[in-house]
Design a protein around this motif. Sequence first.
Motif, short mmCIF file in Angstrom:
data_model
loop_
_atom_site.label_atom_id
_atom_site.label_comp_id
_atom_site.label_asym_id
_atom_site.label_seq_id
_atom_site.Cartn_x
_atom_site.Cartn_y
_atom_site.Cartn_z
N LEU A 142 -9.12 -21.91 0.89
CA LEU A 142 -10.58 -20.82 2.48
C LEU A 142 -11.96 -20.56 1.01
N ARG A 143 -10.62 -20.69 0.03
CA ARG A 143 -11.90 -19.74 -1.19
C ARG A 143 -12.53 -21.31 -1.39
N PHE A 144 -11.80 -22.51 -2.31
CA PHE A 144 -13.17 -23.46 -2.17
C PHE A 144 -14.67 -23.97 -0.66
N GLY A 145 -13.42 -23.79 0.04
CA GLY A 145 -15.12 -24.15 0.88
C GLY A 145 -15.62 -22.63 1.54
N TRP A 146 -15.53 -21.35 1.66
CA TRP A 146 -16.57 -20.18 0.65
C TRP A 146 -17.02 -20.57 -0.06
N LEU A 187 -20.92 -9.40 -2.49
CA LEU A 187 -20.26 -8.89 -1.22
C LEU A 187 -19.98 -10.29 0.05
N GLY A 188 -20.33 -11.29 -0.41
CA GLY A 188 -19.62 -12.16 0.46
C GLY A 188 -18.12 -13.04 0.28
N LEU A 189 -17.99 -12.59 -1.63
CA LEU A 189 -16.44 -12.85 -2.05
C LEU A 189 -15.54 -12.05 -1.34
N ALA A 190 -15.94 -10.39 -1.96
CA ALA A 190 -14.84 -9.37 -1.35
C ALA A 190 -14.60 -8.89 0.30
N ARG A 237 -27.29 -7.69 -9.08
CA ARG A 237 -27.93 -8.59 -8.93
C ARG A 237 -27.53 -9.55 -8.31
N ASP A 238 -26.19 -9.91 -8.20
CA ASP A 238 -25.09 -10.71 -7.41
C ASP A 238 -24.80 -9.96 -6.53
N ALA A 239 -25.28 -9.02 -6.02
CA ALA A 239 -24.46 -8.17 -4.96
C ALA A 239 -24.28 -9.74 -3.06
N ARG A 240 -25.27 -9.91 -3.04
CA ARG A 240 -24.56 -10.35 -1.58
C ARG A 240 -23.67 -11.72 -1.82
N THR A 241 -23.38 -12.55 -3.12
CA THR A 241 -22.55 -13.43 -3.74
C THR A 241 -21.21 -12.10 -3.58
N PHE A 273 -12.03 -10.84 5.18
CA PHE A 273 -11.57 -10.62 6.80
C PHE A 273 -11.45 -12.38 6.79
N LEU A 274 -12.27 -13.87 6.63
CA LEU A 274 -11.30 -14.84 6.67
C LEU A 274 -9.74 -14.72 6.01
N THR A 275 -9.63 -14.83 4.52
CA THR A 275 -8.35 -15.09 4.62
C THR A 275 -7.06 -14.53 4.88
#
Length: 549
Positions: free
Chosen positions: A328-332, A85-88, A79-83, A93-95
């Motif tokens: 980075l985490r807060f912004g993402w 995957l965005g975090l994981a 259900r929360d796959a987009r969220t 990769f941004l980090t």
Amino acid sequence: MDVVTLCLFLLLAVVVSGIVSRLLPSALPRPLVQIALGALIGGFAHVRVELDPELFFLLLVPPLLFLDGWRIPKDELLRDARTVLGLALGLVFLTVLGVGLFVHWLIPAMPLPVAFALAAVVSPTDPIAVGAVAQKVTIPRRMMHILEGESLLNDASGLVCLRFAIAAALSGSFSPSAAATTFAYTAVGGVAVGAGLTWAVVRGKALLAQRFGDEVGSNILISLLIPFGAYLAAEHIHASGVLAAAAAGIAMTFAGSGAAVGAATRIRRRAVWDMLQFTLNGVVFVLLGEQLPDLFHGARRAIADTGHDSGWWLLAYVLAIVAVLAALRFGWVWLSLRFTLFRARLSGRSPAGSPPRRVVAAMSVAGARGAITLAGALTLPLTLNDGSPLPARDLVILLASGVILASLVIAAAGLPLLLRGLRLPSDAGLAAERDRARTIAARAAILEIERVRHAMCAEGEDPDRATEVAARLMEQYRERIESLGADEEARAEQNHDRAIERSMRLAAIRAERQAIFDLARQRELGLSVAEQLGRELDLADARWNRMAM
């Protein structure tokens, strides 16, 4: 013999940490207690653990990732796959890119591939650490599911990035196209090996059990061996053993759902895995604390390599890295929630507004690092391909350890404050789905009772007695169906009554258990009978406790 003694000391420290953490204020999480105990062991008992990085990684990572994949709620993950995957993936990769470049700029003496390796090991979050720092604070269910899904996948993505960073550090070169191709192969190969091996083993064991019988011990042992088998098989074909272990855990849910596994096996298997999870995570944090004295002794040399002579620079580096990670985490998270609300407004499902600041802050603070970060740091090779020492290896481990400590302290201080009184929208759809399933199951039970009653009567059982017993059982199921179909006001009253009943039932069960133990101590009841009755009461106690969840 020394190795056995050392292992016993580590296990004893894990046990003591559980006792001490209960005695200390609830704001102090268990991992910090375990780190402190490890530091005492290393500093005063002069116990030294020579860690083999590859062996340490093999023993630690597969079972933890396997268990995360096995127990994570699959429906909530989808259900929360987009969220998730965005975090994981996106945030990892941004980090790696952002923190790697920042560390190389901050510490020019650290080569860029090594800086990327440090960024890769501090990118995964640890849900066990988050749960430990929030023992006395209820994390909203959906938020916890997102954190669990993120941790499961970012463990894999972060450690795969670490693998590429180490390869670049050893070879001195990096090709983006080759890395993309290798990443695709390792990812697909790891998932295929993990899922395929789990399915084959579980289904094969089920077929053997149907033909020759089954036993609890072998089922539990097989579940313990699967993550190691998946990891080693994937590494043998140069795929990702990390992804294989995670995929094996996810596949275990589906492969094992139709297998002939008894209730006793499931109860005991869960208890074994609970113990293993507690032990492995505890040993990791105790080992982290045990390594700290030696790491701090080598800190001056590591700091000297950066061109400074004060140990305070190490603290400054840690704080700077933690600040960049938090930013980075807060912004993402903020952008992700803004995008989610924007899509909801376009579909007419949500009013306009900004993401709740406390939710964004809580999700950001919840990014505590733990076992995987330390395991990844310790797997850094000691030497390069030419035999020379890996530059700044001690500094990387020191900084990773500092990030773990800082993130745990921040989460311990910040999460209780941010989560206090926080209320997220309830998931009415999930509750309705659960009630519908219980109603269907109750109706199926009524039909089956009726069928068994007819069969018993046909075999010569007393019809009146069979009908009386069946009517009594079916009435219980009909009451359940009626309670599930009641309106909100009636359901609220039933829930209140159920809470009162639960308190009384638990008090009665515990009084029964105490009476049985008293009889056994007074030699008025055999120990075997007391143990059997105690197990029955323990199961009843656990069942009524679960009803509160």
